[in-house]
Design an enzyme around this catalytic site. Structure first.
Site, PDB file in Angstrom:
ATOM      1  N   LYS A   1      29.516  14.429 -10.293  1.00 37.16           N
ATOM      2  CA  LYS A   1      28.287  14.336  -9.488  1.00 37.16           C
ATOM      3  C   LYS A   1      27.943  12.868  -9.269  1.00 37.16           C
ATOM      4  O   LYS A   1      27.672  12.131 -10.201  1.00 37.16           O
ATOM      5  CB  LYS A   1      27.115  15.035 -10.177  1.00 37.16           C
TER       6      LYS A   1
ATOM      7  N   GLU B   1      25.998   8.252 -22.560  1.00 38.19           N
ATOM      8  CA  GLU B   1      26.093   6.784 -22.504  1.00 38.19           C
ATOM      9  C   GLU B   1      24.835   6.310 -21.800  1.00 38.19           C
ATOM     10  O   GLU B   1      24.700   6.474 -20.593  1.00 38.19           O
ATOM     11  CB  GLU B   1      27.322   6.356 -21.695  1.00 38.19           C
TER      12      GLU B   1
ATOM     13  N   CYS C   1      24.457  -1.659 -18.016  1.00 36.57           N
ATOM     14  CA  CYS C   1      23.908  -1.053 -19.234  1.00 36.57           C
ATOM     15  C   CYS C   1      24.005  -2.008 -20.418  1.00 36.57           C
ATOM     16  O   CYS C   1      23.181  -1.974 -21.316  1.00 36.57           O
ATOM     17  CB  CYS C   1      24.627   0.249 -19.539  1.00 36.57           C
TER      18      CYS C   1
ATOM     19  N   GLU D   1      13.947  -1.683 -21.025  1.00 36.92           N
ATOM     20  CA  GLU D   1      15.118  -1.970 -20.193  1.00 36.92           C
ATOM     21  C   GLU D   1      14.654  -2.159 -18.753  1.00 36.92           C
ATOM     22  O   GLU D   1      14.101  -1.231 -18.154  1.00 36.92           O
ATOM     23  CB  GLU D   1      16.125  -0.811 -20.260  1.00 36.92           C
TER      24      GLU D   1
HETATM   25  P1  NAD Z   1      19.430   8.150 -14.029  1.00 38.67           P
HETATM   26  O1  NAD Z   1      19.368   8.593 -15.431  1.00 38.67           O
HETATM   27  O2  NAD Z   1      18.181   8.167 -13.213  1.00 38.67           O
HETATM   28  O3  NAD Z   1      20.482   9.027 -13.187  1.00 38.67           O
HETATM   29  C1  NAD Z   1      21.819   9.197 -13.580  1.00 38.67           C
HETATM   30  C2  NAD Z   1      22.370  10.482 -12.967  1.00 38.67           C
HETATM   31  O4  NAD Z   1      21.710  11.619 -13.541  1.00 38.67           O
HETATM   32  C3  NAD Z   1      22.191  10.608 -11.455  1.00 38.67           C
HETATM   33  O5  NAD Z   1      23.391  11.121 -10.900  1.00 38.67           O
HETATM   34  C4  NAD Z   1      21.060  11.612 -11.324  1.00 38.67           C
HETATM   35  O6  NAD Z   1      21.077  12.351 -10.136  1.00 38.67           O
HETATM   36  C5  NAD Z   1      21.317  12.518 -12.508  1.00 38.67           C
HETATM   37  N1  NAD Z   1      20.132  13.270 -12.940  1.00 38.67           N
HETATM   38  C6  NAD Z   1      18.838  12.871 -12.889  1.00 38.67           C
HETATM   39  N2  NAD Z   1      18.025  13.840 -13.403  1.00 38.67           N
HETATM   40  C7  NAD Z   1      18.835  14.848 -13.788  1.00 38.67           C
HETATM   41  C8  NAD Z   1      18.592  16.124 -14.399  1.00 38.67           C
HETATM   42  N3  NAD Z   1      17.370  16.516 -14.712  1.00 38.67           N
HETATM   43  N4  NAD Z   1      19.643  16.908 -14.658  1.00 38.67           N
HETATM   44  C9  NAD Z   1      20.905  16.490 -14.363  1.00 38.67           C
HETATM   45  N5  NAD Z   1      21.189  15.316 -13.764  1.00 38.67           N
HETATM   46  C10 NAD Z   1      20.174  14.494 -13.496  1.00 38.67           C
HETATM   47  O7  NAD Z   1      20.067   6.696 -14.092  1.00 38.67           O
HETATM   48  P2  NAD Z   1      20.104   5.571 -12.976  1.00 38.67           P
HETATM   49  O8  NAD Z   1      18.707   5.062 -12.772  1.00 38.67           O
HETATM   50  O9  NAD Z   1      20.886   6.032 -11.799  1.00 38.67           O
HETATM   51  O10 NAD Z   1      20.982   4.456 -13.748  1.00 38.67           O
HETATM   52  C11 NAD Z   1      20.437   3.518 -14.584  1.00 38.67           C
HETATM   53  C12 NAD Z   1      20.538   3.923 -16.056  1.00 38.67           C
HETATM   54  O11 NAD Z   1      21.889   4.183 -16.423  1.00 38.67           O
HETATM   55  C13 NAD Z   1      20.100   2.769 -16.956  1.00 38.67           C
HETATM   56  O12 NAD Z   1      19.303   3.235 -18.016  1.00 38.67           O
HETATM   57  C14 NAD Z   1      21.415   2.209 -17.464  1.00 38.67           C
HETATM   58  O13 NAD Z   1      21.330   1.475 -18.637  1.00 38.67           O
HETATM   59  C15 NAD Z   1      22.225   3.453 -17.600  1.00 38.67           C
HETATM   60  N6  NAD Z   1      23.664   3.125 -17.644  1.00 38.67           N
HETATM   61  C16 NAD Z   1      24.345   3.285 -18.825  1.00 38.67           C
HETATM   62  C17 NAD Z   1      25.700   2.951 -18.914  1.00 38.67           C
HETATM   63  C18 NAD Z   1      26.463   3.121 -20.205  1.00 38.67           C
HETATM   64  O14 NAD Z   1      27.679   3.211 -20.161  1.00 38.67           O
HETATM   65  N7  NAD Z   1      25.847   3.173 -21.356  1.00 38.67           N
HETATM   66  C19 NAD Z   1      26.363   2.489 -17.777  1.00 38.67           C
HETATM   67  C20 NAD Z   1      25.656   2.340 -16.604  1.00 38.67           C
HETATM   68  C21 NAD Z   1      24.297   2.684 -16.552  1.00 38.67           C
END
Ligand code: NAD
Length: 494
Positions: A178, A253, A287, A386
């Site tokens: 997704k 993650e 991240c 963050e």
């Molecule tokens: P997000 O959590 O808003 O979204 C991530 C994904 O989850 C999207 O595809 C979104 O559509 C989906 N999603 C949202 N709500 C959902 C639900 N209720 N059920 C299922 N899926 C759902 O994250 P973002 O704002 O796109 O990205 C930023 C975040 O990601 C930051 O906190 C960052 O630190 C983290 N991040 C972590 C890593 C790592 O490897 N640790 C890497 C990159 C980003």
């Protein structure tokens, strides 16, 4: 409207629109203009994708494909991605604002992930156990789990896709990927390579959609056996709740507020470069961004002067241009959040040493200047929030014990950086810091060979490395009676 690129989803080897042709727009963060239109998958679309993945896994071609052949598929896919890194990188840059230099390089590098797991595909095997009973042989086999749902955020779309799908496919699973609603284009374009790599239809399905209904429907679908999630901690909580429906295994993650610690004896130029790479690389939208800087008192003034000099020269602008060093933030919402948090820090007594505003020469797009903020104490809110942007919060410290306690005083525990010339101290510190990754005299490096993941609110489960392929399997225990005698009467004890 004709310039707006139209995307479709990949389900069961076919390119399709969402039910009722529901769509949403994708905005180029460097210009603020709509540049792409993306399908918004309905519950029924999600169901189609998961069912296709289930058929491919349970009765379809993938179920009959042996591990060596799966490895060949992954090798071909890796070569194809590397061969298309220019186009894929460009699309990711237009969609996310991340520098083209970086997205192009990253698209080429993810070939290494496919190649690494291609090599491991036929090395996953079970055991023979030295069992404590006579006339019995006990074997274990490792079997794939089934359908894996991979949910990724907008930053590093392709990279995170590869990190999840390479071990999942190598182990014999099928996947539904997704894309993030903020940046789906690169992942959907990557889907064009799946058939070319001779991966059978249904093995890799790529859907785009909003968190509701698409994200929820996918992560609670009864056929999903494992959810591999990268994103923010709040979303992670929803996903864990969704997984109560299907009892799928989950790996998370999540984000971080990673400390970088510079001791008096550090090489200043090298540490400055590490700090700059950690917080201003990818405009801080990483991240593992090293967003909390702890400076030992003896070096602090000189270090900050040098850091300001370097950061002030960062060339900010068009992420497609080769000379640009920092692009925009990915969304308008991100920009608003950062502006609000920087203003709050100032009301809490923090001093902006550099930046703290949008660059005046870049009116369009979601740009923010490289920002350095000295905080009065650890309680300043940005010390543990963050921001996911180019904002570095700085605090001074006196001794080792003090800085260990400050660095560990966080809800997060993804990564940390330590700059010192004292090797005994670097070992003591690496052990004392509660984070999944510790970089010593370097920062922000990853590899398919090295495990990646966090402690505390930064998530659980690990990606990359040998272990990741085992995490996409489960063990079956097989008991074999080796005696030629019939089984004895169970009610007669001997
Ligand atoms: P997000 O959590 O808003 O979204 C991530 C994904 O989850 C999207 O595809 C979104 O559509 C989906 N999603 C949202 N709500 C959902 C639900 N209720 N059920 C299922 N899926 C759902 O994250 P973002 O704002 O796109 O990205 C930023 C975040 O990601 C930051 O906190 C960052 O630190 C983290 N991040 C972590 C890593 C790592 O490897 N640790 C890497 C990159 C980003």
């Amino acid at each position: 409207m004709s310039d707006v690129r139209q995307y479709q989803m990949l389900i069961d080897g076919e390119w399709i629109d969402a039910e009722g042709n529901r769509r949403f727009d994708s905005v180029n963060p460097a210009t603020g203009a709509i540049w792409a239109s993306v399908p918004d998958a309905s519950e029924r679309d999600v169901d189609r994708a998961v069912e296709a993945a289930w058929r491919a896994f349970s009765t379809g071609a993938w179920s009959k494909t042996n591990a060596t052949e799966r490895g060949r598929c992954l090798r071909r896919l890796g070569d194809l991605v590397a061969g298309h890194s220019e186009e894929l990188g460009r699309t990711e840059t237009i969609d996310t604002g991340k520098l083209f230099k970086e997205t192009r390089w990253q698209a080429a590098y993810i070939a290494e992930y496919f190649h690494y797991y291609a090599g491991l595909a036929d090395k996953v095997h079970g055991d023979t156990l030295p069992i404590d009973k006579p006339n019995l042989m006990v074997l274990t086999t490792r079997e794939p789990l089934g359908v894996v749902a991979a949910v990724v955020p907008w930053n590093s779309q392709l990279f995170l896709t590869a990190v999840k799908m390479a071990p999942a496919l190598a182990a014999g699973n099928t996947v539904v990927l997704k894309a993030s609603e903020h940046a789906s284009a690169a992942m959907l374009e990557f889907g064009q390579l799946i058939a070319e790599a001779k991966i059978p239809p249904g093995v890799v399905n790529i859907i785009s959609g909003l968190s509701e209904p698409c994200g929820r429907a996918l992560t609670s679908h009864p056929r999903v056996a494992r959810i591999s999630f990268t994103g923010g901690p709040e979303t992670a909580r929803h996903i864990v709740r969704n997984s109560a429906e299907n009892l799928a295994e989950v790996s998370l993650e999540l984000g971080g507020k990673s400390p970088v610690i510079v001791f008096d004896d550090a090489d200043i130029d090298s540490a400055c470069n590490g700090v700059v790479a950690g917080i201003f690389g990818a405009s801080g939208q990483s991240c593992v961004a090293g967003s909390r800087l702890y400076l030992q008192e003896g070096i602090a003034d000189r270090f900050l002067e040098r850091l300001r000099e370097i950061a002030a020269q960062i060339r900010i602008g068009d992420p497609l241009a080769e000379h640009t060093q920092m692009g925009p933030l990915a969304t308008r919402g991100q920009l608003a959040k950062i502006e609000a948090e920087v203003a709050r820090a100032q009301t809490q007594g923090a001093t902006v040493l550099l930046g703290g505003r949008r660059p005046q020469q870049l009116a369009a797009g979601w740009f923010y200047e490289p920002t350095i903020i000295e905080c009065p104490d650890q309680k300043t809110t940005i010390m543990d929030t963050e921001l996911f942007g180019p904002v570095l919060s700085v605090l001074r410290f006196r001794g080792e014990e003090e800085v260990v306690s400050l660095a560990n005083d966080s809800v997060y525990g993804l990564a940390a950086g330590i700059f010192t010339r004292d090797s005994a101290r670097s070992l003591r510190m690496s052990k004392a810091i509660r984070a999944g990754i510790v970089w010593v005299n370097t920062y922000r490096i990853v590899s398919p060979i090295a495990q990646f993941g966090g402690f505390k609110n930064s998530g659980y489960g690990r990606e990359s490395g040998m272990q990741a392929i085992y995490d996409y399997t489960r063990v079956k225990t097989i008991w074999l009676n080796t005696s030629s005698e019939p089984m004895s009467n169970p009610f007669v004890m001997r």
